[in-house]
Enzyme design. Structure first.
Site, PDB file in Angstrom:
ATOM      1  N   LYS A 290       4.635 -11.870 -13.802  1.00 31.05           N
ATOM      2  CA  LYS A 290       5.210 -10.926 -14.629  1.00 31.05           C
ATOM      3  C   LYS A 290       6.440 -11.409 -14.903  1.00 31.05           C
ATOM      4  O   LYS A 290       7.462 -11.521 -16.324  1.00 31.05           O
ATOM      5  CB  LYS A 290       6.466 -10.275 -13.328  1.00 31.05           C
ATOM      6  CG  LYS A 290       5.967  -9.091 -12.923  1.00 31.05           C
ATOM      7  CD  LYS A 290       6.642  -7.856 -12.273  1.00 31.05           C
ATOM      8  CE  LYS A 290       5.117  -7.366 -11.185  1.00 31.05           C
ATOM      9  NZ  LYS A 290       5.979  -5.558 -10.612  1.00 31.05           N
TER      10      LYS A 290
ATOM     11  N   ASP B  61      10.550  -1.473 -13.760  1.00 31.56           N
ATOM     12  CA  ASP B  61      10.405  -1.729 -11.615  1.00 31.56           C
ATOM     13  C   ASP B  61      11.883  -1.222 -11.050  1.00 31.56           C
ATOM     14  O   ASP B  61      11.785  -0.342 -10.455  1.00 31.56           O
ATOM     15  CB  ASP B  61      10.471  -2.994 -11.122  1.00 31.56           C
ATOM     16  CG  ASP B  61       8.760  -3.086 -11.186  1.00 31.56           C
ATOM     17  OD1 ASP B  61       8.079  -2.722 -10.966  1.00 31.56           O
ATOM     18  OD2 ASP B  61       8.025  -4.886 -11.088  1.00 31.56           O
TER      19      ASP B  61
HETATM   20  P1  NAP Z   1       8.988 -11.723  -2.220  1.00 24.23           P
HETATM   21  O1  NAP Z   1       9.392 -12.046  -4.188  1.00 24.23           O
HETATM   22  O2  NAP Z   1       7.874 -12.601  -2.223  1.00 24.23           O
HETATM   23  O3  NAP Z   1       9.830 -11.689  -1.652  1.00 24.23           O
HETATM   24  C1  NAP Z   1      10.214 -11.413  -0.500  1.00 24.23           C
HETATM   25  C2  NAP Z   1      11.181 -11.022   0.233  1.00 24.23           C
HETATM   26  O4  NAP Z   1      10.917 -10.450   2.119  1.00 24.23           O
HETATM   27  C3  NAP Z   1      11.938 -11.724   0.625  1.00 24.23           C
HETATM   28  O5  NAP Z   1      13.691 -11.315   0.103  1.00 24.23           O
HETATM   29  C4  NAP Z   1      11.821 -13.232   1.510  1.00 24.23           C
HETATM   30  O6  NAP Z   1      13.458 -13.378   2.052  1.00 24.23           O
HETATM   31  C5  NAP Z   1      11.680 -11.359   2.675  1.00 24.23           C
HETATM   32  N1  NAP Z   1      10.689 -11.888   3.987  1.00 24.23           N
HETATM   33  C6  NAP Z   1       9.564 -12.313   3.643  1.00 24.23           C
HETATM   34  N2  NAP Z   1       9.059 -12.674   4.935  1.00 24.23           N
HETATM   35  C7  NAP Z   1      10.001 -12.469   5.580  1.00 24.23           C
HETATM   36  C8  NAP Z   1      10.602 -12.929   7.456  1.00 24.23           C
HETATM   37  N3  NAP Z   1       9.058 -13.119   7.605  1.00 24.23           N
HETATM   38  N4  NAP Z   1      11.706 -12.195   7.808  1.00 24.23           N
HETATM   39  C9  NAP Z   1      12.101 -12.572   6.944  1.00 24.23           C
HETATM   40  N5  NAP Z   1      12.572 -12.141   5.635  1.00 24.23           N
HETATM   41  C10 NAP Z   1      11.195 -11.904   4.856  1.00 24.23           C
HETATM   42  O7  NAP Z   1       8.492 -10.518  -2.396  1.00 24.23           O
HETATM   43  P2  NAP Z   1       8.492  -9.180  -4.177  1.00 24.23           P
HETATM   44  O8  NAP Z   1       7.763  -9.452  -5.076  1.00 24.23           O
HETATM   45  O9  NAP Z   1      10.025  -8.841  -3.743  1.00 24.23           O
HETATM   46  O10 NAP Z   1       7.462  -7.966  -2.860  1.00 24.23           O
HETATM   47  C11 NAP Z   1       8.805  -7.507  -1.337  1.00 24.23           C
HETATM   48  C12 NAP Z   1       7.663  -6.455  -1.181  1.00 24.23           C
HETATM   49  O11 NAP Z   1       7.930  -4.927  -1.832  1.00 24.23           O
HETATM   50  C13 NAP Z   1       6.413  -6.532  -0.648  1.00 24.23           C
HETATM   51  O12 NAP Z   1       6.143  -5.528   0.496  1.00 24.23           O
HETATM   52  C14 NAP Z   1       6.079  -5.527  -1.946  1.00 24.23           C
HETATM   53  O13 NAP Z   1       5.016  -4.466  -1.586  1.00 24.23           O
HETATM   54  C15 NAP Z   1       6.850  -4.601  -1.852  1.00 24.23           C
HETATM   55  N6  NAP Z   1       6.876  -4.162  -3.509  1.00 24.23           N
HETATM   56  C16 NAP Z   1       6.796  -2.784  -3.757  1.00 24.23           C
HETATM   57  C17 NAP Z   1       6.937  -2.126  -4.915  1.00 24.23           C
HETATM   58  C18 NAP Z   1       6.924  -0.940  -5.666  1.00 24.23           C
HETATM   59  O14 NAP Z   1       7.130  -0.291  -6.179  1.00 24.23           O
HETATM   60  N7  NAP Z   1       6.990  -0.030  -4.489  1.00 24.23           N
HETATM   61  C19 NAP Z   1       7.323  -3.188  -6.661  1.00 24.23           C
HETATM   62  C20 NAP Z   1       7.304  -3.976  -5.754  1.00 24.23           C
HETATM   63  C21 NAP Z   1       7.305  -5.004  -4.651  1.00 24.23           C
HETATM   64  P3  NAP Z   1      13.442 -15.282   1.757  1.00 24.23           P
HETATM   65  O15 NAP Z   1      14.089 -15.264   0.425  1.00 24.23           O
HETATM   66  O16 NAP Z   1      13.872 -15.680   3.373  1.00 24.23           O
HETATM   67  O17 NAP Z   1      12.042 -16.185   2.058  1.00 24.23           O
END
Ligand code: NAP
Length: 276
Positions: free
Chosen positions: A66, A102
């Site tokens: 992306k 998104d």
């Molecule tokens: P990302 O960029 O990797 O961000 C992950 C986020 O989760 C960060 O804020 C991270 O905190 C936090 N995190 C992960 N593990 C953690 C833990 N053990 N304890 C505390 N915080 C934790 O991922 P993303 O692309 O934003 O996606 C995040 C979620 O959204 C995923 O589950 C994905 O499947 C979902 N999503 C859904 C859609 C939809 O269309 N519904 C679209 C996109 C994403 P830190 O910064 O501290 O690491």
């Protein structure tokens, strides 16, 4: 000749987008096909050039491309440029133009649940890629107050300071977020906490969530995270991640075809795919 659409990513085999968009092409009588393309990191530039050479009409972009796709496009819309991520590309007279649906998709899904979003105050949990798209789109849409809590404080501060749209924001710690949950009308969970297989985990203790708060969790696997179940027990209005997924797809479809599609049909298609 059939128009070509698709999605590039790695992994891509389980993408729900082909079924959702091919169903819409059939519904609206559009002579087109939407295919998944497995593109690994090292092949991104070649894949984009190849799609352009083939005369693709449009495509979606998913993990891990992306952000990296931006320099390979001819034009990028200002919101996508600010977010730093493109999930939708349209071929406009031979030029590949990038958009981000998104964040706007999430906001549109929220608008289906609640009117007058502008007057509400929001807490976003998380500061990853999805949070960034949602925060920027919410700020652009005029929601006046958006606080942020993230495990890694610096990431939340960077996100807030890089937003070009005016919005009142504080970065708060976990304890403050837990204590002040009742002060927000919108609570948006964007971390991966609670996703399969870690379904018993919570990003925050939910005790202070109050009735009538709108609680949205962008995870869709499982359909109801523990956080959403706890919110529902306390009388909150809850929304899962299917809404965001469907609306980002609907806005992409509209960019490509000019038609804003049938949301209920898209939702049913995705739920069938998820086995829900
Ligand atoms: P990302 O960029 O990797 O961000 C992950 C986020 O989760 C960060 O804020 C991270 O905190 C936090 N995190 C992960 N593990 C953690 C833990 N053990 N304890 C505390 N915080 C934790 O991922 P993303 O692309 O934003 O996606 C995040 C979620 O959204 C995923 O589950 C994905 O499947 C979902 N999503 C859904 C859609 C939809 O269309 N519904 C679209 C996109 C994403 P830190 O910064 O501290 O690491």
């Amino acid at each position: 000749m059939k128009k070509l659409f698709g999605v590039i990513g790695d992994p891509i085999a389980h993408s729900m987008s082909p079924a959702m968009h091919n169903d819409l092409f059939e519904l609206y009588g559009i002579h087109a096909v939407y295919l998944p393309f497995h593109v690994s990191k090292g092949n991104l530039e070649a894949a984009v050039k190849g799609l352009k050479a083939l005369g693709v009409s449009g495509f979606n972009v998913t993990i891990p491309h992306k952000t990296e796709i931006i320099p390979h496009l001819d034009k990028v819309d200002p919101l996508a440029r600010a977010i730093g991520a493109v999930n939708t590309v349209k071929n406009e007279n031979g030029l590949l133009v990038g958009y981000n649906t998104d964040g706007p998709g999430f906001v549109k899904g929220l608008e289906y649940l609640a009117a007058d979003l502008g007057s509400r105050s929001a807490l976003i949990i998380g500061a990853g890629g999805a949070s960034r798209a949602i925060y920027f789109a919410m700020a652009q849409s005029g929601i006046g107050k958006i606080d942020l809590y993230n495990r890694t404080d610096e990431k939340a501060k960077e996100l807030v300071s890089s937003c070009p749209y005016e919005v009142e924001s504080k970065v708060i710690d976990k304890e403050t977020a837990e204590k002040s949950l009742a002060d927000y009308q919108l609570v948006i969970q964007t971390t991966s906490i609670g996703m399969v297989p870690d379904t018993e985990s919570l990003p925050l203790l939910p005790e202070n969530l109050k009735q009538n708060t709108i609680v949205s969790d962008i995870i869709y696997n499982p359909l109801q995270t523990k956080f959403l179940k706890e919110a529902a027990k306390r009388g909150a209005a809850v929304q899962n991640g299917v809404g965001m997924f469907v609306f980002q797809g609907a806005l992409a479809f509209e960019i490509w075809t000019g038609i804003f599609p049938d949301i209920e049909r898209m939702e049913a298609n995705v739920l069938r795919n998820l086995g829900g």
